[in-house]
Design an enzyme around this catalytic site. Sequence first.
Site: not given
Ligand code: BDR
Ligand code: CA
Length: 304
Positions: A10, A15, A39, A123, A164-165, A232-233
């Site tokens: 996303d 990402d 996102n 991701t 978040f994911n 993160h990703d």
């Molecule tokens: C995740 O949330 C998204 O905003 C980032 O792309 C990542 O995949 C981190 O919590």
């Molecule tokens: Ca992401």
Amino acid sequence: MTIRVIMDTDPGIDDAAALTMAINDPQINLELITTVAGNVTVDKTTKNALKIVRFFDQEIPVAMGAKKPLIKEFEDAARIHGESGMPGYDFPADLPAPMEISAVEALRDFILDSDEKITLVPTGSYTNIALLFSEYPEVKDNIERIVAMGGALGKGNMTSAAEFNVFTDPDAAKIVYNSGIPIVMIGLDITMKALITPETLTTIEKMNETGKMLHDIIINDGDNNSNGIAMHDVNTIFYLLHPEAIQTEKMWIDIVTDGPAIGETVGDIRGAYHNGKVNANVAVDIDAAAFNKWFIDEVSKMPK
Ligand code: BDR
Ligand code: CA
């Protein structure tokens, strides 16, 4: 030996950085990109994935996926990733078209047609993958493993409990964690530890056009600060290439699908609830310096 990978994503600033590494590292064969709402809306995440593919003049197919989570309402993260999802850099405007089939159909076709097992790297939220497993469970036999960004044993980044994911589509996460496929959970426990430092950003900015592109979008991440920024990703790709730099522990992960802890990934760290059964290999520690060094090294080898 190359690792055959499909990314479900996303973009999203981190990402985009993960795609950049996966597209260009010679040990990874990125065969398909599927997109999901997260996102920003799925129209935008698809456009952003195509921008990265076009930036590197690649022909990797991109298929658009779910517009919203399975049950929960969709909430974006534009406050972190900007309205476009990938702000700060002027990408070429002549973008390739996405595939005419949906993400789920593309995933089904690629996975079933592959003569080797595929590694899935989600991701974003796991909506497309949950739909795939529900509609076409036969694909599971040809998936090597899932290396997924999402979740946290410790503190979340949406609520104190949820990342978040997984928060975005907890019902999808539950289907994926109960699928029986080996899953590596790359969660906030390591991604918040392996910050990309301001020094790393300054170094890549001057290296080449890819470094400038990554620098320009990363500094626009709403979480960027003087300590650095979590990418993160990108940790999923780092794990594929350098598992020795990430410590993992096997355990059962349950997903909370309602109530105030919705989206929490509850780790049965002592086998107390699931009698020692496991469904995930959870990343618990990372060599942050090695991650930064690898990040710079990857950018230094980019084709442009
Ligand atoms: C995740 O949330 C998204 O905003 C980032 O792309 C990542 O995949 C981190 O919590
Ligand atoms: Ca992401």
